[in-house]
Design a protein around this motif. Structure first.
Motif, PDB file in Angstrom:
ATOM      1  N   SER A  58     -43.878  20.107  -5.561  1.00 47.72           N
ATOM      2  CA  SER A  58     -43.935  21.445  -6.139  1.00 47.72           C
ATOM      3  C   SER A  58     -43.592  22.541  -5.131  1.00 47.72           C
ATOM      4  CB  SER A  58     -45.336  21.699  -6.712  1.00 47.72           C
ATOM      5  OG  SER A  58     -46.313  21.576  -5.694  1.00 47.72           O
ATOM      6  N   GLU A  59     -43.329  22.162  -3.890  1.00 48.46           N
ATOM      7  CA  GLU A  59     -43.000  23.161  -2.861  1.00 48.46           C
ATOM      8  C   GLU A  59     -41.498  23.333  -2.743  1.00 48.46           C
ATOM      9  OE1 GLU A  59     -44.860  22.508   0.891  1.00 48.46           O
ATOM     10  OE2 GLU A  59     -46.765  21.969  -0.013  1.00 48.46           O
ATOM     11  N   GLY A  60     -41.076  24.553  -2.466  1.00 47.78           N
ATOM     12  CA  GLY A  60     -39.671  24.843  -2.278  1.00 47.78           C
ATOM     13  C   GLY A  60     -38.970  25.142  -3.585  1.00 47.78           C
ATOM     14  N   GLY A  61     -37.695  25.468  -3.444  1.00 49.37           N
ATOM     15  CA  GLY A  61     -36.889  25.781  -4.618  1.00 49.37           C
ATOM     16  C   GLY A  61     -36.315  24.532  -5.252  1.00 49.37           C
ATOM     17  N   ALA A  62     -35.481  24.736  -6.244  1.00 54.17           N
ATOM     18  CA  ALA A  62     -34.890  23.617  -6.980  1.00 54.17           C
ATOM     19  C   ALA A  62     -34.036  22.743  -6.078  1.00 54.17           C
ATOM     20  CB  ALA A  62     -34.065  24.140  -8.153  1.00 54.17           C
ATOM     21  N   ARG A  63     -33.304  23.348  -5.146  1.00 50.51           N
ATOM     22  CA  ARG A  63     -32.458  22.550  -4.252  1.00 50.51           C
ATOM     23  C   ARG A  63     -33.306  21.653  -3.355  1.00 50.51           C
ATOM     24  NH1 ARG A  63     -27.683  25.531  -1.266  1.00 50.51           N
ATOM     25  NH2 ARG A  63     -27.058  25.626  -3.418  1.00 50.51           N
ATOM     26  N   SER A  64     -34.387  22.180  -2.815  1.00 49.42           N
ATOM     27  CA  SER A  64     -35.271  21.373  -1.958  1.00 49.42           C
ATOM     28  C   SER A  64     -35.936  20.254  -2.733  1.00 49.42           C
ATOM     29  CB  SER A  64     -36.351  22.257  -1.326  1.00 49.42           C
ATOM     30  OG  SER A  64     -35.781  23.176  -0.441  1.00 49.42           O
ATOM     31  N   ARG A  65     -36.461  20.577  -3.908  1.00 51.43           N
ATOM     32  CA  ARG A  65     -37.133  19.556  -4.729  1.00 51.43           C
ATOM     33  C   ARG A  65     -36.139  18.500  -5.202  1.00 51.43           C
ATOM     34  NH1 ARG A  65     -39.192  24.166  -7.261  1.00 51.43           N
ATOM     35  NH2 ARG A  65     -38.312  23.461  -9.246  1.00 51.43           N
ATOM     36  N   SER A  66     -34.919  18.915  -5.526  1.00 50.88           N
ATOM     37  CA  SER A  66     -33.895  17.967  -5.952  1.00 50.88           C
ATOM     38  C   SER A  66     -33.529  17.007  -4.823  1.00 50.88           C
ATOM     39  CB  SER A  66     -32.635  18.704  -6.409  1.00 50.88           C
ATOM     40  OG  SER A  66     -32.876  19.436  -7.574  1.00 50.88           O
ATOM     41  N   ALA A  67     -33.374  17.536  -3.607  1.00 46.65           N
ATOM     42  CA  ALA A  67     -33.035  16.684  -2.464  1.00 46.65           C
ATOM     43  C   ALA A  67     -34.138  15.667  -2.196  1.00 46.65           C
ATOM     44  CB  ALA A  67     -32.786  17.543  -1.225  1.00 46.65           C
ATOM     45  N   LYS A  68     -35.387  16.111  -2.248  1.00 42.79           N
ATOM     46  CA  LYS A  68     -36.517  15.191  -2.027  1.00 42.79           C
ATOM     47  C   LYS A  68     -36.566  14.124  -3.114  1.00 42.79           C
ATOM     48  CE  LYS A  68     -39.395  18.742   0.089  1.00 42.79           C
ATOM     49  NZ  LYS A  68     -40.580  19.586  -0.122  1.00 42.79           N
ATOM     50  N   ALA A  69     -36.359  14.520  -4.353  1.00 44.73           N
ATOM     51  CA  ALA A  69     -36.400  13.566  -5.465  1.00 44.73           C
ATOM     52  C   ALA A  69     -35.250  12.568  -5.363  1.00 44.73           C
ATOM     53  CB  ALA A  69     -36.344  14.304  -6.804  1.00 44.73           C
ATOM     54  N   ALA A  70     -34.063  13.047  -5.036  1.00 41.45           N
ATOM     55  CA  ALA A  70     -32.905  12.153  -4.914  1.00 41.45           C
ATOM     56  C   ALA A  70     -33.119  11.130  -3.808  1.00 41.45           C
ATOM     57  CB  ALA A  70     -31.642  12.966  -4.648  1.00 41.45           C
ATOM     58  N   ALA A  71     -33.706  11.558  -2.697  1.00 45.22           N
ATOM     59  CA  ALA A  71     -33.943  10.640  -1.581  1.00 45.22           C
ATOM     60  C   ALA A  71     -34.880   9.506  -1.976  1.00 45.22           C
ATOM     61  CB  ALA A  71     -34.507  11.401  -0.389  1.00 45.22           C
ATOM     62  N   GLN A  72     -35.817   9.788  -2.845  1.00 45.47           N
ATOM     63  CA  GLN A  72     -36.764   8.759  -3.275  1.00 45.47           C
ATOM     64  C   GLN A  72     -36.157   7.823  -4.315  1.00 45.47           C
ATOM     65  OE1 GLN A  72     -40.860  10.080  -3.921  1.00 45.47           O
ATOM     66  NE2 GLN A  72     -40.232  12.047  -3.055  1.00 45.47           N
ATOM     67  N   GLN A  73     -35.119   8.278  -4.996  1.00 47.28           N
ATOM     68  CA  GLN A  73     -34.497   7.481  -6.052  1.00 47.28           C
ATOM     69  C   GLN A  73     -33.182   6.844  -5.600  1.00 47.28           C
ATOM     70  OE1 GLN A  73     -34.468   9.675  -9.871  1.00 47.28           O
ATOM     71  NE2 GLN A  73     -35.661  11.206  -8.771  1.00 47.28           N
TER      72      GLN A  73
END
Length: 117
Positions: A58-73
């Protein structure tokens, strides 16, 4: 589904002459991610969006959250996040791990002169 993809139908590699400037313009002036095959350097997607960013926290903007989510997937792929206004900040994600680099590229003035910026 994303819009115009200048890389679609082309066998462009980040190692090919002139491609770095095209990548830079596309990455910083359009939304979505650019995906690059780590073995060949071939650009495989542009304007790509993560469908579910909930793994990005939930921290950061959409770009940060997207990068974190992509790295996990991404099954062990590195995800590199940068912004045009980063002033040298580069964020690398791998699974749930994050490393932040803060630096400038030596010779940045000569790079700007060559690219006409």
């Amino acid at each position: 589904r994303s819009g115009f993809n200048p890389f679609h139908g082309h066998e462009l590699s980040v190692l090919s002459p002139g491609v770095a400037d095209l990548l830079r313009r596309n990455a910083f002036h359009t939304d979505g991610a650019i995906a690059i095959d780590g073995l060949t350097g071939r650009v495989i997607a542009s304007g790509w969006f993560v469908a579910d960013i909930s793994l990005g926290g939930s921290e950061g903007g959409a770009r940060s959250r997207s990068a974190k989510a992509a790295a996990q997937q991404a099954n062990g792929c590195y995800v590199i996040k940068c912004s045009e206004d980063s002033r040298g900040k580069l964020v690398v994600h791998l699974h749930k791990n994050t490393v932040v680099f803060n630096s400038t590229i030596k010779g940045n003035d000569s790079i700007r002169q060559q690219s006409g910026s």
